[in-house]
Write a protein that holds these residues in place. Structure first.
Motif, PDB file in Angstrom:
ATOM      1  N   ALA A  74       0.658  -1.256   0.027  1.00 14.35           N
ATOM      2  CA  ALA A  74      -0.021  -0.146   0.112  1.00 14.35           C
ATOM      3  C   ALA A  74       0.969   1.267   0.073  1.00 14.35           C
ATOM      4  O   ALA A  74       2.001   1.266   0.575  1.00 14.35           O
ATOM      5  N   SER A  75       0.320   2.431  -0.531  1.00 16.24           N
ATOM      6  CA  SER A  75       0.832   3.685  -0.587  1.00 16.24           C
ATOM      7  C   SER A  75      -0.507   4.628  -0.045  1.00 16.24           C
ATOM      8  O   SER A  75      -1.522   4.460   0.016  1.00 16.24           O
ATOM      9  N   VAL A  76       0.145   6.046  -0.307  1.00 20.26           N
ATOM     10  CA  VAL A  76      -0.955   7.189  -0.163  1.00 20.26           C
ATOM     11  C   VAL A  76      -0.563   7.990  -1.298  1.00 20.26           C
ATOM     12  O   VAL A  76       0.560   8.614  -1.242  1.00 20.26           O
ATOM     13  N   ASP A  77      -1.519   8.292  -2.262  1.00 20.20           N
ATOM     14  CA  ASP A  77      -1.247   9.233  -3.238  1.00 20.20           C
ATOM     15  C   ASP A  77      -1.615  10.698  -2.569  1.00 20.20           C
ATOM     16  O   ASP A  77      -2.626  10.958  -2.255  1.00 20.20           O
ATOM     17  N   GLN A  78      -0.528  11.480  -2.443  1.00 20.51           N
ATOM     18  CA  GLN A  78      -0.593  12.899  -2.208  1.00 20.51           C
ATOM     19  C   GLN A  78      -0.421  13.803  -3.483  1.00 20.51           C
ATOM     20  O   GLN A  78      -0.166  15.011  -3.193  1.00 20.51           O
ATOM     21  N   ALA A  79      -0.218  13.190  -4.789  1.00 18.82           N
ATOM     22  CA  ALA A  79      -0.042  13.756  -5.989  1.00 18.82           C
ATOM     23  C   ALA A  79       0.920  14.983  -5.962  1.00 18.82           C
ATOM     24  O   ALA A  79       0.833  16.246  -6.190  1.00 18.82           O
ATOM     25  N   PRO A  80       2.340  14.363  -5.980  1.00 19.51           N
ATOM     26  CA  PRO A  80       3.402  15.361  -6.051  1.00 19.51           C
ATOM     27  C   PRO A  80       3.175  16.177  -7.405  1.00 19.51           C
ATOM     28  O   PRO A  80       3.917  17.175  -7.518  1.00 19.51           O
ATOM     29  N   GLN A  81       2.634  15.421  -8.462  1.00 18.95           N
ATOM     30  CA  GLN A  81       2.841  16.195  -9.693  1.00 18.95           C
ATOM     31  C   GLN A  81       1.930  17.301  -9.650  1.00 18.95           C
ATOM     32  O   GLN A  81       2.178  18.565 -10.226  1.00 18.95           O
ATOM     33  N   ILE A  82       0.741  17.406  -8.960  1.00 19.12           N
ATOM     34  CA  ILE A  82      -0.132  18.237  -8.712  1.00 19.12           C
ATOM     35  C   ILE A  82       0.335  19.396  -7.942  1.00 19.12           C
ATOM     36  O   ILE A  82       0.277  20.527  -8.204  1.00 19.12           O
ATOM     37  N   ALA A  83       1.123  18.867  -6.668  1.00 18.98           N
ATOM     38  CA  ALA A  83       1.705  19.774  -5.926  1.00 18.98           C
ATOM     39  C   ALA A  83       2.772  20.696  -6.444  1.00 18.98           C
ATOM     40  O   ALA A  83       3.011  22.033  -6.238  1.00 18.98           O
ATOM     41  N   GLY A  84       3.586  19.998  -7.271  1.00 20.37           N
ATOM     42  CA  GLY A  84       4.780  20.792  -7.781  1.00 20.37           C
ATOM     43  C   GLY A  84       4.196  22.027  -8.709  1.00 20.37           C
ATOM     44  O   GLY A  84       4.661  23.071  -8.884  1.00 20.37           O
ATOM     45  N   LYS A  85       2.990  21.672  -9.585  1.00 23.94           N
ATOM     46  CA  LYS A  85       2.544  22.561 -10.514  1.00 23.94           C
ATOM     47  C   LYS A  85       2.021  23.444  -9.676  1.00 23.94           C
ATOM     48  O   LYS A  85       1.895  24.889  -9.998  1.00 23.94           O
ATOM     49  N   LYS A  86       1.020  23.313  -8.361  1.00 28.03           N
ATOM     50  CA  LYS A  86       0.651  24.326  -7.691  1.00 28.03           C
ATOM     51  C   LYS A  86       1.500  25.303  -7.133  1.00 28.03           C
ATOM     52  O   LYS A  86       1.264  26.330  -7.073  1.00 28.03           O
ATOM     53  N   CYS A  87       2.499  24.685  -6.595  1.00 33.76           N
ATOM     54  CA  CYS A  87       3.781  25.767  -6.039  1.00 33.76           C
ATOM     55  C   CYS A  87       3.910  26.648  -7.150  1.00 33.76           C
ATOM     56  O   CYS A  87       3.959  27.878  -6.414  1.00 33.76           O
ATOM     57  N   VAL A  88       4.223  26.227  -8.152  1.00 38.62           N
ATOM     58  CA  VAL A  88       4.901  27.289  -9.263  1.00 38.62           C
ATOM     59  C   VAL A  88       3.518  28.239  -9.628  1.00 38.62           C
ATOM     60  O   VAL A  88       3.820  29.581  -9.708  1.00 38.62           O
ATOM     61  N   GLU A  89       2.450  27.597  -9.879  1.00 40.11           N
ATOM     62  CA  GLU A  89       1.130  28.734 -10.224  1.00 40.11           C
ATOM     63  C   GLU A  89       0.827  29.485  -9.162  1.00 40.11           C
ATOM     64  O   GLU A  89       0.539  30.711  -9.470  1.00 40.11           O
ATOM     65  N   LEU A  90       0.891  29.355  -8.069  1.00 39.75           N
ATOM     66  CA  LEU A  90       0.383  29.983  -6.741  1.00 39.75           C
ATOM     67  C   LEU A  90       1.435  31.215  -6.730  1.00 39.75           C
ATOM     68  O   LEU A  90       1.151  32.228  -6.266  1.00 39.75           O
ATOM     69  N   ALA A  91       2.491  30.839  -6.786  1.00 37.74           N
ATOM     70  CA  ALA A  91       3.924  31.780  -6.595  1.00 37.74           C
ATOM     71  C   ALA A  91       3.813  32.664  -7.841  1.00 37.74           C
ATOM     72  O   ALA A  91       3.852  33.875  -7.522  1.00 37.74           O
ATOM     73  N   ILE A  92       3.315  32.394  -8.978  1.00 38.33           N
ATOM     74  CA  ILE A  92       3.270  33.288 -10.066  1.00 38.33           C
ATOM     75  C   ILE A  92       1.990  34.358  -9.767  1.00 38.33           C
ATOM     76  O   ILE A  92       2.279  35.604  -9.891  1.00 38.33           O
ATOM     77  N   GLN A  93       1.166  33.690  -9.142  1.00 36.06           N
ATOM     78  CA  GLN A  93      -0.137  34.518  -8.979  1.00 36.06           C
ATOM     79  C   GLN A  93       0.083  35.640  -7.589  1.00 36.06           C
ATOM     80  O   GLN A  93      -0.200  36.665  -7.764  1.00 36.06           O
ATOM     81  N   ALA A  94       0.870  35.091  -6.706  1.00 32.44           N
ATOM     82  CA  ALA A  94       1.352  35.947  -5.739  1.00 32.44           C
ATOM     83  C   ALA A  94       2.356  37.216  -6.385  1.00 32.44           C
ATOM     84  O   ALA A  94       2.093  38.302  -5.765  1.00 32.44           O
ATOM     85  N   ILE A  95       3.117  36.627  -6.975  1.00 27.79           N
ATOM     86  CA  ILE A  95       4.149  37.627  -7.633  1.00 27.79           C
ATOM     87  C   ILE A  95       3.404  38.625  -8.563  1.00 27.79           C
ATOM     88  O   ILE A  95       3.540  39.864  -8.233  1.00 27.79           O
ATOM     89  N   ASN A  96       2.599  38.391  -9.168  1.00 33.62           N
ATOM     90  CA  ASN A  96       1.514  39.235 -10.033  1.00 33.62           C
ATOM     91  C   ASN A  96       0.346  40.043  -9.398  1.00 33.62           C
ATOM     92  O   ASN A  96      -0.526  40.666  -9.729  1.00 33.62           O
ATOM     93  N   ASP A  97       0.495  39.791  -7.865  1.00 40.30           N
ATOM     94  CA  ASP A  97      -0.492  40.392  -7.112  1.00 40.30           C
ATOM     95  C   ASP A  97      -2.179  40.094  -7.420  1.00 40.30           C
ATOM     96  O   ASP A  97      -3.114  40.998  -7.243  1.00 40.30           O
ATOM     97  N   GLU A  98      -2.010  38.774  -8.114  1.00 41.29           N
ATOM     98  CA  GLU A  98      -3.636  38.349  -8.396  1.00 41.29           C
ATOM     99  C   GLU A  98      -4.124  37.645  -7.233  1.00 41.29           C
ATOM    100  O   GLU A  98      -3.342  37.238  -6.143  1.00 41.29           O
ATOM    101  N   SER A  99      -5.488  37.428  -7.502  1.00 42.02           N
ATOM    102  CA  SER A  99      -6.121  36.451  -6.036  1.00 42.02           C
ATOM    103  C   SER A  99      -5.413  35.147  -6.214  1.00 42.02           C
ATOM    104  O   SER A  99      -5.361  34.412  -7.161  1.00 42.02           O
ATOM    105  N   PHE A 100      -5.359  34.608  -4.870  1.00 37.27           N
ATOM    106  CA  PHE A 100      -4.562  33.251  -4.808  1.00 37.27           C
ATOM    107  C   PHE A 100      -5.228  32.647  -3.397  1.00 37.27           C
ATOM    108  O   PHE A 100      -5.396  33.334  -2.745  1.00 37.27           O
TER     109      PHE A 100
END
Length: 311
Positions: free
Chosen positions: A266-292
């Motif tokens: 057994a394992s537990v899927d915490q979706a690192p592929q999604i987390a890595g993508k979200k880290c970058v996307e949320l960083a960009i939104q914060a940098i650009n003063d967008e809602s996040f």
């Protein structure tokens, strides 16, 4: 434009850079630069996480600098100091030692750098991307406890591969133990040692088996350590039909082992592929003063023989 510190602490001072063509999609005048530090790239989870972050950076025209501190606090500190001095817009960090990293985060914030914390919350941050630590452990523990109940008559000697050097991950271990006892209250935790990598997992499991030759269950706070335990159990000739090994992260190597139908159950899927993508996307939104979204919690999925063909 507000500068962002996106921190992802790993372990080591090795740094690689992904250069994306074009401009950051909303920066307007110059390419966005993000520094990322995780725990260590010897861990398959962080390989998947950083690969996803690289892809997101390329898709958004962002320069991503990745640091592998190899679980060395001093190397992560050096990497963050370099990120701050080079005036990155964001730092993504999986912190090895919050006490050592918090002062650097304060410096980054004072310079207008946005901070993205992965897994471990720091004193100050703009974005936190994580799965609930206790729930991650509990999701694995339930699977192990059910195995003990059904295959071992509710009794078993259990070894835990922990990573107590990160305070939040202690909650993950607690979740594993509570999950096991939900279905198997008479299961006994006889081994508890630090092992977050395949090398450490193999060494610790070898010791477990020498001291507790009747051990039938080993649970790791990640798949990295659990995969090492798998090799130790196989080498010791104890890979019986009723042995259970489980981890967390659902990395490709663990998925492959579960599909084989052996002792890696057994394992537990915490979706690192999604987390890595979200880290970058949320960083960009914060940098650009967008809602996040300031706190982003990931969905957890138990992975075992019942659903392994979905992977």
């Amino acid at each position: 434009m507000k500068k962002v510190l996106v921190i992802l602490l790993i372990a080591g001072i090795c740094i690689s850079t992904v250069f994306a063509s074009g401009q950051g999609d909303s920066s307007g005048d110059k390419q966005i630069k993000i520094g990322m530090s995780v725990l260590e790239l010897a861990n398959p989870f962080f390989v998947a996480l950083t690969n996803a972050a690289k892809k997101a950076a390329e898709e958004n025209g962002v320069e991503l600098i990745i640091n592998d501190p190899k679980q060395k606090v001093e190397k992560q500190v050096q990497a963050l100091e370099t990120f701050i001095a080079s005036e990155v817009d964001a730092i993504i960090v999986t912190s090895i030692d919050p006490a050592a990293i918090n002062p650097l985060v304060k410096q980054a914030k004072e310079k207008g750098i946005v901070v993205v914390c992965h897994t471990t919350k720091l004193d100050s941050y703009d974005v936190w991307v994580a799965a609930d630590e206790y729930d991650m452990g509990y999701t694995l523990g339930l699977q192990a406890g059910k195995w003990i109940e059904e295959k071992l008559n509710g009794r078993a000697e259990v070894g835990i591969l922990n990573y107590d050097i990160i305070p939040q991950v202690i909650n993950r271990k607690k979740g594993i133990i509570d999950g096991i006892h939900k279905f198997a209250p008479e299961a006994e935790i006889v081994g508890d040692a630090t092992a977050g990598s395949p090398t450490d997992g193999m060494a610790v499991a070898e010791t477990f088996l020498q001291i507790h030759p009747d051990m039938k269950v080993i649970c790791g706070i990640n798949d990295g350590g659990a995969l090492g335990a798998y090799e130790a159990v196989k080498a010791a000739g104890k890979d019986s039909d009723d042995f259970f090994i489980g981890g967390i992260d659902a990395v490709p190597e663990a998925i492959s082992k579960i599909k084989q139908g052996g002792i890696y159950r057994a394992s537990v899927d915490q979706a690192p592929q999604i987390a890595g993508k979200k880290c970058v996307e949320l960083a960009i939104q914060a940098i650009n003063d967008e809602s996040f979204k300031e706190d982003y919690l990931q969905e957890l999925i138990p992975v075992n023989a019942s659903n392994i063909m979905n992977y």
